[in-house]
Design a protein around this motif. Structure first.
Motif: not given
Lengths: 451, 451
Positions: B329, A300, B333, A292-293, A285-286, B326, A433, A296-297, B381, A430, B318, A288-290, A266, A426, B322
């Motif tokens: 990942n 949730g 990295q 994931t964000f 790197r961000l 996070m 998950d 993963e919401l 949320w 995700t 929830s 890929w983290l977005l 990632g 990643p 995340l």
């Protein structure tokens, strides 16, 4: 790789730098291999580094050292210099090396530098810069060694005597009147044949070649497959326009592997250009983290959705990390096998469905084992054998499904000609998950209502 | 890499096989490169494959095709054959290639095969098999080309004429009376110097060499660094015992990269030996899944522990996926950057603490951005701004800490001379799930009680 002998050399240089013993330093540096000087430079402070550069007056030596530095070091080195100084150094390089360095710099700076470079160098470099970054044209050396087919061996040997600055000659390429590649001769054949023979009489006519627009990764595969030391590059008219030597092929293989490894984790190999600049690295790197964000919401939401609907939620929650991690790992394993297999050419695009089915079979076996394990462990923890069966079955379903996701997603990307490495760990984790939690709770609800 | 020209050849062979046109098939195959035949064989059914093998009578051609097959295909091929038949084929190979193939087979079978091989081949092969698998000794070719320092260029050229079966000659290695490596001469120097000169007068004395016990990965780095075509291997007495050519170096680089990629994903390159055997593949991958299993049970305990202690657990739950994803990942990295940097020689063992601090800085930046993002999204949320601040801070802490885990664990392994790749993504992710959840709930409890 620092050998003990090299370690001694490094220490000698460091001592001389500290003592400011300029004359001795110059002498020692003159004898060292550029790759070793590059390594020493890496290990010095900024101030000491400057002293080294000042002790080398030979521009061509400076050029050869720079070529051994990391990309991020090259960028740093040239950042501090004026375009006319940079041009003086680039003039000393092969045009393919100069072009590769210019690719690292800002377009505005490149235009400035080109103004100060030698005219014939500028032409060669601009031609190379015009090829797409990962094509054979961009990595080839246009300064190759080719002779006309009517040349005799004796004449060829004579020309070879003078051809000192041509990069590593292993093969003599033979061309016709129009510059079209018609044959190849090894140095060995040149030695073994009578001097009066013409090249066209002894040359091998079936030359393995690549076109300027071929992807460099494919070029590497061909060189590797046929164990070549160099491969000729031709244009659409089959005219010889450059060669790619095996040392460049090694660099390509290393870089492509690194690129794949970074994508898997990632991030991208743009990182290596950033040196120690944390903010710029974070920016690479961000993305890929977005992903994931957002993903993963959704996970949730899945949890919140089932929270009110399952009576045993509190107990089921304790196995959520297990289900998610297992799906993530298994999915990444499958995706990695498929993506690496494609990169190595071991898996062909028509083998994809075979690989998907194989991975699902492997997933069922692993899911079965993990499911049984969980079915045994869960009752020990929570004291309810029925629960063991429920979460065991859910585990089996989630693991098996994740091998499907892990192979189907990259396979689909390949089908539509996207880079499968986008489906990196990643992303697959995700996705698994979300699907894993959904499968887990759904299977649990159904089984809990039946049993 | 299948070029259009090759595609045509493959189709021709397939047609001839289907038609059972044995004589034509023999002719076509005789003209094809072994690497191409290997590719064709891969694309055929078991029955058609047999026909191909039957159409090639030349044992040395069969040997050269086998060398182009995948390891799993080689195992399969020899599984069906008797030791005496296998010996006949191995006799046709260079001893290093024969040794590499024997390494793939069961020890009992190897002993049987050696009984049927030529005596001098057996000696050479047994010597090679005795070196550890990843050492220079195991990959070198003991059948090299070396001449005594008193040889004249004229004599050397003559010897070269006869040396047809010596693997790719680029350099002439020069030895003294005791067989010690004292110099090297390139083919080009041989052409460019007068024939009456002795080798010791024109040879380069400072020969870059490696010892038999050096790790093959380090050998590859040296060849790459100095752009060599071959590197001589010497024993403790500095006697020349073999050479490693650049084509083997390319294989080493590919294999080591693949090994690293597989380890990262939580499997090993033993997978490639298993072909399509699902149960055996599952067995290779299971150890990593078991680590995950145990680790995620602990994560489950963490959840259960906090479940009764936090009033807002339902809402906090929830965001668990995340936080876990996070941390996983970000940790992967960081671990990947460190492990790949070491493998490429870009990071030295004394740079480790620098890398850890750099990664923590990057982690803080990414944690800050992800934390702010979560602090904005959470209230939308769940409708509680206070909650946003709580989970945002927890996210910041968890992400930052995971860059520490991702670099500290592999760095510690390196310090104690373990393979850092053991700290692969599954391991780091699992560890970060445990620490991430603990940090998340602890920070949340503390902040909820303050705010």
């Amino acid at each position: 790789m620092i050998t003990p002998a090299l370690r001694v050399k490094i220490e000698t240089v460091k001592k001389l730098v500290r003592k400011n013993a300029r004359t001795s330093l110059e002498k020692v540096l003159a004898k060292l291999h550029p790759a070793d000087i590059a390594l020493i430079i890496k290990n010095l402070s900024d101030l000491d580094r400057k002293k080294i550069w000042e002790s080398i007056s030979d521009k061509s030596k400076i050029a050869s050292i720079i070529l051994e530095l990391e990309d991020s070091q090259i960028i740093e080195f040239f950042d501090a210099m004026q375009p006319n100084e940079i041009a003086l150094i680039l003039n000393e390089m092969e045009s393919d090396d100069a072009a590769n360095i210019l690719r690292l710099l800002d377009q505005d700076k490149v235009n400035e530098i080109l103004k100060y470079m030698k005219k014939d160098e500028v032409e060669a470099v601009e031609e190379l810069l015009h090829y797409p970054e990962d094509s054979a044209g961009a990595v080839m050396n246009p300064n190759f060694f080719a002779l006309h087919e009517d040349t005799t061996i004796k004449e060829a040997t004579k020309v070879l005597h003078k051809a000192e600055d041509v990069e590593m000659v292993f093969y003599l390429y033979v061309v016709d009147d129009e510059g079209r590649l018609v044959g190849v001769i090894s140095l060995r054949q040149l030695i073994l044949n009578p001097p009066e023979k013409k090249l066209k009489e002894i040359m091998t006519k079936d030359v393995i070649r690549v076109t300027v627009d071929m992807d460099r990764e494919d070029v590497a595969k061909i060189v590797e497959k046929y164990d070549l030391l160099a491969i000729p590059v031709v244009d659409e008219q089959n005219r010889l326009v450059g060669i790619i030597t095996v040392d460049d092929i090694i660099d390509i293989i290393r870089e492509e592997a690194t690129e794949d490894i970074y994508k898997m984790a990632g991030t991208t190999d743009d990182e290596v250009l950033m040196g120690n600049k944390s903010i710029k690295i974070a920016r690479v790197r961000l993305p890929w983290l977005l992903i994931t964000f957002v993903g993963e919401l959704i996970s949730g939401f899945v949890i919140t959705f089932f929270q009110g609907r399952v009576h045993e939620f509190a107990i089921l929650a304790s196995f959520m990390p297990l289900i998610m991690a297992m799906g993530g790992n298994v999915g990444s394993q499958s995706a990695t096998i498929l993506i690496r297999g494609m990169a190595l050419g071991k898996i062909d695009s028509k083998d994809l469905s075979k690989v998907i089915f194989k991975e699902i079979r492997v997933g069922m076996i692993m899911g079965l084992i993990m499911g049984i394990l969980l079915a045994l462990v869960a009752p020990i923890w929570h004291g309810d054998p029925k629960l063991g069966i429920v979460v065991g079955c859910a585990m089996f379903a989630a693991v098996t499904f994740s091998t499907f996701t892990g192979t189907f997603v990259p396979a689909t990307l390949i089908r539509f000609n996207f880079d499968p490495a986008v489906a990196s760990s990643p992303f697959i984790s995700t996705l698994n998950d979300i699907t894993g939690l959904t499968i887990y709770f759904t299977v649990s609800i159904v089984l809990l209502s039946i049993l």
